[in-house]
Scaffold this motif. Structure first.
Motif, PDB file in Angstrom:
ATOM      1  N   ASP A  57       0.652  -1.174   0.143  1.00  0.00           N
ATOM      2  CA  ASP A  57      -0.144  -0.015  -0.063  1.00  0.00           C
ATOM      3  C   ASP A  57       0.878   1.317  -0.044  1.00  0.00           C
ATOM      4  O   ASP A  57       2.023   1.019   0.027  1.00  0.00           O
ATOM      5  N   GLU A  58       0.154   2.391   0.022  1.00  0.00           N
ATOM      6  CA  GLU A  58       1.191   3.846  -0.174  1.00  0.00           C
ATOM      7  C   GLU A  58       2.137   4.017   1.263  1.00  0.00           C
ATOM      8  O   GLU A  58       2.830   4.522   1.064  1.00  0.00           O
ATOM      9  N   GLN A  59       1.740   3.190   2.191  1.00  0.00           N
ATOM     10  CA  GLN A  59       2.538   3.294   3.419  1.00  0.00           C
ATOM     11  C   GLN A  59       3.601   2.017   3.470  1.00  0.00           C
ATOM     12  O   GLN A  59       4.639   1.994   4.186  1.00  0.00           O
ATOM     13  N   GLY A  60       3.634   1.466   2.276  1.00  0.00           N
ATOM     14  CA  GLY A  60       4.735   0.240   2.256  1.00  0.00           C
ATOM     15  C   GLY A  60       4.381  -1.038   2.979  1.00  0.00           C
ATOM     16  O   GLY A  60       5.095  -2.015   2.839  1.00  0.00           O
ATOM     17  N   ARG A  61       3.137  -1.371   3.428  1.00  0.00           N
ATOM     18  CA  ARG A  61       2.703  -2.614   4.030  1.00  0.00           C
ATOM     19  C   ARG A  61       2.261  -3.519   2.940  1.00  0.00           C
ATOM     20  O   ARG A  61       1.930  -3.159   1.859  1.00  0.00           O
ATOM     21  N   VAL A  62       2.433  -4.753   3.457  1.00  0.00           N
ATOM     22  CA  VAL A  62       2.187  -5.676   2.561  1.00  0.00           C
ATOM     23  C   VAL A  62       0.687  -6.136   2.204  1.00  0.00           C
ATOM     24  O   VAL A  62       0.062  -6.282   3.117  1.00  0.00           O
ATOM     25  N   GLY A  63       0.217  -5.987   1.134  1.00  0.00           N
ATOM     26  CA  GLY A  63      -1.254  -6.113   0.878  1.00  0.00           C
ATOM     27  C   GLY A  63      -1.269  -7.437   0.269  1.00  0.00           C
ATOM     28  O   GLY A  63      -2.388  -8.442   0.767  1.00  0.00           O
ATOM     29  N   PHE A  64      -0.682  -7.996  -0.602  1.00  0.00           N
ATOM     30  CA  PHE A  64      -0.543  -9.359  -1.401  1.00  0.00           C
ATOM     31  C   PHE A  64       1.016  -9.787  -1.546  1.00  0.00           C
ATOM     32  O   PHE A  64       1.722  -8.784  -2.017  1.00  0.00           O
ATOM     33  N   ILE A  65       1.276 -11.018  -1.427  1.00  0.00           N
ATOM     34  CA  ILE A  65       2.562 -11.434  -1.651  1.00  0.00           C
ATOM     35  C   ILE A  65       2.385 -12.931  -2.087  1.00  0.00           C
ATOM     36  O   ILE A  65       1.511 -13.523  -1.705  1.00  0.00           O
ATOM     37  N   SER A  66       3.094 -13.373  -3.150  1.00  0.00           N
ATOM     38  CA  SER A  66       2.968 -14.531  -3.639  1.00  0.00           C
ATOM     39  C   SER A  66       3.419 -15.861  -2.656  1.00  0.00           C
ATOM     40  O   SER A  66       4.267 -15.578  -1.603  1.00  0.00           O
ATOM     41  N   ALA A  67       3.039 -17.052  -3.115  1.00  0.00           N
ATOM     42  CA  ALA A  67       3.444 -18.095  -2.125  1.00  0.00           C
ATOM     43  C   ALA A  67       4.975 -18.435  -2.066  1.00  0.00           C
ATOM     44  O   ALA A  67       5.558 -19.165  -1.469  1.00  0.00           O
ATOM     45  N   ASN A  68       5.755 -17.917  -2.965  1.00  0.00           N
ATOM     46  CA  ASN A  68       7.034 -18.019  -2.895  1.00  0.00           C
ATOM     47  C   ASN A  68       7.790 -17.557  -1.911  1.00  0.00           C
ATOM     48  O   ASN A  68       8.821 -17.854  -1.691  1.00  0.00           O
ATOM     49  N   VAL A  69       7.043 -16.859  -1.209  1.00  0.00           N
ATOM     50  CA  VAL A  69       7.855 -16.230   0.401  1.00  0.00           C
ATOM     51  C   VAL A  69       8.100 -17.123   1.122  1.00  0.00           C
ATOM     52  O   VAL A  69       8.898 -17.255   1.885  1.00  0.00           O
ATOM     53  N   ALA A  70       7.332 -18.221   0.887  1.00  0.00           N
ATOM     54  CA  ALA A  70       7.597 -19.320   2.007  1.00  0.00           C
ATOM     55  C   ALA A  70       8.993 -20.087   1.561  1.00  0.00           C
ATOM     56  O   ALA A  70       9.621 -20.520   2.578  1.00  0.00           O
ATOM     57  N   ASP A  71       9.136 -20.368   0.143  1.00  0.00           N
ATOM     58  CA  ASP A  71      10.485 -20.931  -0.240  1.00  0.00           C
ATOM     59  C   ASP A  71      11.614 -19.867   0.051  1.00  0.00           C
ATOM     60  O   ASP A  71      12.705 -20.397   0.459  1.00  0.00           O
ATOM     61  N   TRP A  72      11.423 -18.604   0.170  1.00  0.00           N
ATOM     62  CA  TRP A  72      12.434 -17.483   0.086  1.00  0.00           C
ATOM     63  C   TRP A  72      12.743 -17.178   1.421  1.00  0.00           C
ATOM     64  O   TRP A  72      13.970 -17.237   1.961  1.00  0.00           O
ATOM     65  N   LEU A  73      11.597 -17.013   2.386  1.00  0.00           N
ATOM     66  CA  LEU A  73      11.849 -16.382   3.688  1.00  0.00           C
ATOM     67  C   LEU A  73      11.301 -17.337   4.650  1.00  0.00           C
ATOM     68  O   LEU A  73      11.367 -16.888   5.876  1.00  0.00           O
ATOM     69  N   GLU A  74      10.881 -18.460   4.256  1.00  0.00           N
ATOM     70  CA  GLU A  74      10.253 -19.489   5.147  1.00  0.00           C
ATOM     71  C   GLU A  74       9.204 -18.508   5.982  1.00  0.00           C
ATOM     72  O   GLU A  74       9.181 -19.005   7.282  1.00  0.00           O
ATOM     73  N   ARG A  75       8.369 -17.917   5.397  1.00  0.00           N
ATOM     74  CA  ARG A  75       7.295 -17.125   6.096  1.00  0.00           C
ATOM     75  C   ARG A  75       5.905 -17.463   5.371  1.00  0.00           C
ATOM     76  O   ARG A  75       6.013 -17.518   4.070  1.00  0.00           O
ATOM     77  N   ALA A  76       4.751 -17.555   5.928  1.00  0.00           N
ATOM     78  CA  ALA A  76       3.526 -17.839   5.365  1.00  0.00           C
ATOM     79  C   ALA A  76       2.975 -16.377   4.743  1.00  0.00           C
ATOM     80  O   ALA A  76       3.262 -15.507   5.451  1.00  0.00           O
TER      81      ALA A  76
END
Length: 331
Positions: free
Chosen positions: A237-256
């Motif tokens: 969003d305009e403040q830089g907060r995550v609104g959507f992120i792909s499922a690949n983040v689990a492989d990259w950062l081990e986060r859901a």
């Protein structure tokens, strides 16, 4: 919208006019004239009967008057003059009065008023008067012309009233039928409009289904492309907060992905690279061009492990609301 009557053939148009518009006033007209004719004849006959009763009553009164005058003043001489004085008042319902003597055989009446009345005339009334010295036969003839005039007058009045009432009924019926015809045309137009709207709604629903299927296919295609590319895609969003992120983040950062919703993306960047990340966000917003930055992303093991990544940032602009956020990809 065109009227439905314009699309009909001449025969259908005439039938549509006849059904609600002509047969009802025609029935009212025929019924009114029939009732008027029957009532006129009945009233004329009743008027003639009343006139005949009045004639009979006048004949009886005339006989009674003659008998009373003869008893009070017995005519001995100049009987003809005496009878003329007795019958001097006018009698409106009588056309002729005749007095014959029954004391002798003679065809000459003692008194005659009006045209000569035969003794056997149809409609005439005869009465005998027996006095002390006289035996007379009084014959009266009704005024049939007057009877016919009274009957014709009653018939004419009845026809006038009946014709006026019938004309009024026909006029009102025509107005009501015209109103019904207009309302029926409006209903036909509304039904036609409803059918067109239903058809349009059906087409819209089909188009909606097609668009929904296309959207689902596009969304699935985008997900497949993101999964095949191996990149991490997200929206901020305009403040830089995550609104959507792909499922690949689990492989990259081990986060859901659900755990990162609403989290500032800056917290996922290594502290040394956070100033550059903020500058890249500002540049993307001000220059309205895609910005590329190399940085390290923190994993979820809390041991300070990082993953090097190339981050691309694109600012999102809305014509109404202006700046609405960012779209990012990491490889």
């Amino acid at each position: 919208m065109e009227s439905t009557s314009l699309n009909r053939s001449p025969g259908q148009f005439l039938r549509s006019l006849w059904r609600p518009f002509l047969w009802v006033p025609l029935v009212v007209l025929i019924a009114g004239l029939t009732v008027t004719a029957f009532t006129a004849e009945q009233l004329a006959n009743h008027t003639r009967i009343l006139a005949e009763h009045a004639y009979r009553a006048q004949h009886d009164a005339l006989v009674s008057h003659l008998h009373a005058r003869a008893v009070a003043q017995s005519p001995e001489r100049q009987v003809e003059q005496w009878l003329a004085s007795v019958f001097s008042p006018p009698y409106p319902n009588l056309s002729a009065i005749r007095v014959d003597t029954l004391e002798r055989h003679t065809k000459t009446p003692l008194f005659q008023s009006g045209p000569l009345v035969p003794l056997n005339s149809s409609g005439s009334l005869r009465s005998e008067i027996n006095l002390e010295n006289h035996h007379w036969l009084i014959t009266t003839m009704p005024d049939n012309t007057l009877f016919r005039q009274q009957a014709d007058k009653a018939r004419l009045v009845t026809w006038g009233a009946g014709a006026l009432i019938t004309a009024l009924g026909v006029a009102l019926t025509l107005l009501l039928c015209a109103r019904i015809h207009t309302l029926r045309n409006q209903v036909d137009q509304q039904q036609l409009a409803t059918e067109k709207l239903d058809q349009r709604l059906g087409n819209i629903q089909v188009e909606k289904s097609i668009l929904r299927q296309a959207l689902n296919d596009s969304e699935q295609r985008s997900r497949d492309l993101v999964a095949l590319s191996g990149a991490m895609i997200g929206e901020l969003d305009e403040q830089g907060r995550v609104g959507f992120i792909s499922a690949n983040v689990a492989d990259w950062l081990e986060r859901a992905p659900a755990d990162l919703s609403g989290t500032p993306f800056e917290e996922l960047v290594a502290p040394d690279n956070q100033p550059n990340f903020r500058k890249a966000l500002a540049a993307a917003r001000s220059d309205k061009q895609m910005q590329r930055i190399d940085l390290a992303l923190l994993t979820a093991d809390h041991d300070g492990n990082t993953i090097p990544a190339t981050l691309r940032i694109l600012a999102l602009q809305d014509p109404v609301h202006g700046h609405t956020g960012y779209r990012i990809s990491a490889t």
